[in-house]
Design a protein around this motif. Structure first.
Motif, PDB file in Angstrom:
ATOM      1  N   ASP A   1      52.557  78.045  30.817  1.00 62.89           N
ATOM      2  CA  ASP A   1      53.909  78.166  30.826  1.00 62.89           C
ATOM      3  C   ASP A   1      54.596  78.326  31.891  1.00 62.89           C
ATOM      4  N   ASP A   2      54.020  79.574  32.921  1.00 64.93           N
ATOM      5  CA  ASP A   2      54.813  80.154  33.839  1.00 64.93           C
ATOM      6  C   ASP A   2      54.417  78.821  34.950  1.00 64.93           C
ATOM      7  N   ALA A   3      53.294  78.319  35.115  1.00 60.61           N
ATOM      8  CA  ALA A   3      53.109  77.204  36.155  1.00 60.61           C
ATOM      9  C   ALA A   3      53.884  75.967  35.918  1.00 60.61           C
ATOM     10  N   ALA A   4      54.148  75.541  34.580  1.00 65.20           N
ATOM     11  CA  ALA A   4      54.820  74.472  34.214  1.00 65.20           C
ATOM     12  C   ALA A   4      56.411  74.609  34.843  1.00 65.20           C
ATOM     13  N   GLN A   5      56.796  75.963  34.467  1.00 58.24           N
ATOM     14  CA  GLN A   5      58.229  75.976  35.013  1.00 58.24           C
ATOM     15  C   GLN A   5      58.478  76.148  36.447  1.00 58.24           C
ATOM     16  N   VAL A   6      57.439  76.658  37.059  1.00 60.78           N
ATOM     17  CA  VAL A   6      57.681  76.528  38.876  1.00 60.78           C
ATOM     18  C   VAL A   6      57.310  75.080  39.316  1.00 60.78           C
ATOM     19  N   ILE A   7      56.420  74.305  38.747  1.00 59.43           N
ATOM     20  CA  ILE A   7      55.946  73.093  39.103  1.00 59.43           C
ATOM     21  C   ILE A   7      56.941  72.074  38.927  1.00 59.43           C
ATOM     22  N   GLY A   8      57.562  72.278  37.463  1.00 57.57           N
ATOM     23  CA  GLY A   8      58.493  71.490  37.090  1.00 57.57           C
ATOM     24  C   GLY A   8      59.829  71.487  37.911  1.00 57.57           C
ATOM     25  N   SER A   9      60.110  72.167  38.582  1.00 55.90           N
ATOM     26  CA  SER A   9      61.264  72.714  39.408  1.00 55.90           C
ATOM     27  C   SER A   9      61.194  71.742  40.558  1.00 55.90           C
ATOM     28  N   VAL A  10      60.219  71.123  41.046  1.00 54.56           N
ATOM     29  CA  VAL A  10      59.982  70.428  42.041  1.00 54.56           C
ATOM     30  C   VAL A  10      60.645  68.991  42.154  1.00 54.56           C
TER      31      VAL A  10
ATOM     32  N   LYS B   1      50.784  81.444  28.581  1.00 58.88           N
ATOM     33  CA  LYS B   1      51.792  82.153  29.196  1.00 58.88           C
ATOM     34  C   LYS B   1      51.661  81.755  30.707  1.00 58.88           C
ATOM     35  N   GLU B   2      50.340  81.537  31.404  1.00 61.51           N
ATOM     36  CA  GLU B   2      49.837  81.280  32.540  1.00 61.51           C
ATOM     37  C   GLU B   2      50.411  79.577  32.743  1.00 61.51           C
TER      38      GLU B   2
END
Length: 190
Positions: A110-119, A107-108
């Motif tokens: 996945d959450d990081a990937a979602q935020v970082i991927g938004s850049v 989950k950590e």
């Protein structure tokens, strides 16, 4: 305040507290082969970097951490990414130089990937010791970021005539010590 081993008065907790209010990123420029760093807070400096090759470095997002030093690490990462998105000139790519997660949990990551991927940038990763807490070393990290890596996740790439090498220095960590490089860490020649 807890102290580090160097007795210089700076410890990890203090750095995390500073990162909370200052942001967690550095914009790098390379001009004439000379690297120069800028904080994410100055639009003037970012505009100055506009005429150079730029890339961004973030580190120690520690998604999943929720203690006093930073009770909302994911929120801090979101703030840092918002600052990146607001830069007047888009960097060529972003480096995340370790500790994406705090406990290497799916989950950590996945959450990081979602935020970082938004850049909206190409992102290159190297693991930190907190990304290497699986029973099988680096299993979760390598499943996500290990494509085209060698050994324990090292790799290299070229960008704008510059050769970048992403090394993993968090294998075989010993308490109070550093990781290792070389054949014992999977950095054999290929």
């Amino acid at each position: 305040m807890a102290h580090d081993n160097d007795d210089d008065g700076v410890d990890r907790r203090h750095v995390l507290e500073c990162m909370l209010w200052a942001g967690t990123g550095v914009l790098w420029t390379i001009s004439g082969g000379v690297p120069k760093s800028f904080g994410l807070l100055s639009e003037t400096e970012a505009a100055t970097a506009a005429n150079s090759f730029t890339f961004l470095q973030i580190s120690d997002s520690h998604v999943g951490f929720d203690k006093k030093a930073n009770p909302n690490a994911l929120g801090t990462l979101q703030e840092a990414i918002a600052k990146v998105k607001a830069l007047p000139i888009k960097p060529a790519f972003m480096l995340h130089t370790g500790d994406i997660t705090h406990l290497s949990k799916s989950k950590e990551f996945d959450d990081a990937a979602q935020v970082i991927g938004s850049v909206g940038l190409d992102v290159h990763y190297v693991p930190g010791e907190h990304d290497n807490l699986d029973e099988v070393p680096l299993k979760s990290y390598l499943e996500r970021y290990g494509k085209n890596t060698k050994g324990t996740g090292w790799y290299s790439f070229d960008q704008n005539g510059i050769h970048f090498i992403g090394l993993n220095n968090v294998m075989n960590l010993k308490a109070g010590g550093m990781g290792i490089w070389g054949r014992a860490a999977g950095l054999a020649r290929r």
